[in-house]
Structures are given as structure tokens and as C-alpha cells.
Design an enzyme around this catalytic site. Sequence first.
Site, PDB file in Angstrom:
ATOM      1  N   CYS A 121     -22.862 120.536  33.881  1.00  0.00           N
ATOM      2  CA  CYS A 121     -24.023 120.136  33.073  1.00  0.00           C
ATOM      3  C   CYS A 121     -24.120 118.617  32.951  1.00  0.00           C
ATOM      4  CB  CYS A 121     -24.045 120.826  31.719  1.00  0.00           C
ATOM      5  SG  CYS A 121     -22.689 120.469  30.616  1.00  0.00           S
TER       6      CYS A 121
ATOM      7  N   CYS B 202     -18.138 117.954  34.365  1.00  0.00           N
ATOM      8  CA  CYS B 202     -18.655 119.327  34.375  1.00  0.00           C
ATOM      9  C   CYS B 202     -20.035 119.389  35.033  1.00  0.00           C
ATOM     10  CB  CYS B 202     -18.715 119.888  32.960  1.00  0.00           C
ATOM     11  SG  CYS B 202     -19.994 119.133  31.955  1.00  0.00           S
TER      12      CYS B 202
END
Length: 146
Positions: free
Chosen positions: A54, A52
Site C-alpha cells: 500500500c 509494503c
Amino acid sequence: MAMDFNFLMNDIVTTARQELADGGYTQLETAEEVTEAFSKPGTSLVMVNSVCGCAGGIARPAALHAIHYDKRPDNLYTVFAGQDKEATAQARAIFGDDHLPSSPSFALLKDGELVGEIGRHEIEGHDPMSVITHIQALFEEHCKEI
């Protein structure tokens, strides 16, 4: 022009793994490797990696920069959620019942026991420096000076 999704994902996963390996983290890809690594005495920082945004923009940079500190864990490990499923499941089982599974995340073990963790909710939407500071606070409390 057709794009092969698996080719793209393999490239992303390879890059994400290599970033941490180049930074000194040992990849644990099987449940057996996790059990063996986590049974070592001392302190171990474990990053639960993922693909992802993040993870790539916050967690991996924080993992790489946080270790440049006076106090540091004896071991640096990573498991890859969604890729090395058995290894990740084993790590989460060792983290214990109170552990909230999330990725990316960090866990600090001392002599195989969870003593601190940083979940996705403390990574996503935060800047890398605040995550670095949080990791180093765990080092300050639980690790020895190198």
C-alpha cells in the site's frame, strides 16, 4: 539458484527512497535530522514510508501527486519505518501521544505541531485519488497558496 533476500530488500528500499527524493521530499535518516527539520517554522508534510504494497501502490503515488495543488506545505519530509528506526521513533514522538503509529502514513505539522494525519487505515484498501484528496484537504485547511 539462490536469491539473497537482503539484496532484494535493499533494492526495494533504494527505489522507495528515490521515488520520494525525486519528487522533492527530503529524507530524514537520523533523530537529529528529524528534530532539526520539524523545528522549522511553517507547514511540513511528513510521509512515513515503508516497503509494503500500500506504500508503493497508494501512499507514495499520492505523496507525489498531492503536492501539485494551489496550497502546499513549506517543507516535504519523509522518514522510513523499519529502516531509519531512530528517525521514525523521533518523528512519532514529536507527533505526540494521540498519534497512532502506522506506516505508511502522513502527518501535517504547522510550526512543529501535528495538525492533521492520515493513517494506514485511511490508505490501505483505498484508491490513490481518495488519499490525494484527503492530503489536499489538509493543505486547503492549513497551508498557504503558492
